[in-house]
Design an enzyme around this catalytic site. Structure first.
Site, PDB file in Angstrom:
ATOM      1  N   GLU A  81      46.634  32.263  34.507  1.00 32.09           N
ATOM      2  CA  GLU A  81      46.819  32.876  35.967  1.00 32.09           C
ATOM      3  C   GLU A  81      47.614  33.910  35.109  1.00 32.09           C
ATOM      4  O   GLU A  81      49.074  33.347  35.148  1.00 32.09           O
ATOM      5  CB  GLU A  81      47.028  32.197  36.749  1.00 32.09           C
ATOM      6  N   ASP A 130      39.534  40.077  40.659  1.00 33.17           N
ATOM      7  CA  ASP A 130      39.689  41.582  40.551  1.00 33.17           C
ATOM      8  C   ASP A 130      38.318  42.325  40.267  1.00 33.17           C
ATOM      9  O   ASP A 130      37.977  42.443  39.058  1.00 33.17           O
ATOM     10  CB  ASP A 130      41.130  41.877  39.883  1.00 33.17           C
ATOM     11  N   LYS A 134      36.396  50.607  41.305  1.00 29.16           N
ATOM     12  CA  LYS A 134      35.555  51.872  40.806  1.00 29.16           C
ATOM     13  C   LYS A 134      35.051  52.135  39.459  1.00 29.16           C
ATOM     14  O   LYS A 134      35.593  51.298  38.656  1.00 29.16           O
ATOM     15  CB  LYS A 134      37.435  52.815  40.864  1.00 29.16           C
TER      16      LYS A 134
END
Length: 224
Positions: A81, A130, A134
């Protein structure tokens, strides 16, 4: 399908808010003890008695990773992470539960995977990454044909990959790439296989926020 492009970050911010004092102390004291090596390494060298080795990519606040580690203390779990607040949160979970079977990489998972030997992992989790919704950002998505090649290399034959998302487009994107990969076999036989959380799934606070555009989709694939 060609996902090739120069290396791009597949994650957003590294830090969003001040880290709480207790967590900051763990960043200084506990993290150096359980950080994955920054040189090539065999995970079994970190816990020789581990029954299996699992990897969670993008563990967020560490809730799922810590819960899995508490359930299976004979399994070594590697967690990657880059988001520093998430690492700090995970360290708190690890410390409170007294987990000695977790090792962390606080950076880009691709750097860590490149240091792993072939066939060293039994499971990989990619949970609610994530989505980069777009279209012009899709090339930044973590799941790509290139990433699946790397995961196929480090997973043992029969090893399992679990992907979950609450963005319909990302689910379609990932499934398309899994099906196109000769190294993985998708296990679903009926709609409930991707609509229903797996029996050992741990629901996190992020998942409960329902930030996506669909109900969670769970894709399970097996290393051929």
């Amino acid at each position: 399908m060609d996902d090739r492009h120069p290396p791009l970050r597949s994650f957003g911010r590294i830090k969003s808010r001040p880290i709480k004092p207790r967590q900051a102390a763990l960043m200084d004291s506990l993290l150096p003890q359980i950080r994955c090596p920054d040189t090539p390494f065999d995970p079994k060298s970190l816990k020789p008695d581990a029954r299996e080795v699992w990897l969670e990519i993008g563990f967020g606040g560490g809730e799922h990773m810590a819960a899995q580690a508490a359930r299976a203390r004979d399994v070594l779990i590697l967690g990657a992470e880059p988001f520093q607040n998430g690492v700090a949160s995970a360290l708190r979970h690890i410390d409170e539960a007294g987990l000695g079977n977790v090792r962390l990489w606080d950076g880009d998972v691709r750097e860590m995977i490149a240091r792993l030997p072939d066939g060293c992992l039994d499971r990989v989790f990619i949970l609610f990454p994530d989505p980069w919704p777009k279209a012009r950002h899709h090339k930044r998505r973590l799941v790509s044909a290139e990433m699946l090649v790397e995961l196929a290399r480090v997973l043992k034959p029969g090893g399992r990959l679990r992907f979950a998302t609450d963005w319909a487009d990302y689910a379609d994107w990932t499934l398309e790439r899994i099906i196109a990969s000769p190294a993985f076999a998708w296990q679903a036989e009926r709609a409930d296989d991707w609509r229903t959380p797996p029996a050992d799934h741990v629901t996190t606070r992020y998942e409960e926020k329902k930030l996506g555009d669909c109900a969670p989709v769970f894709l399970e694939a097996v290393r051929a």
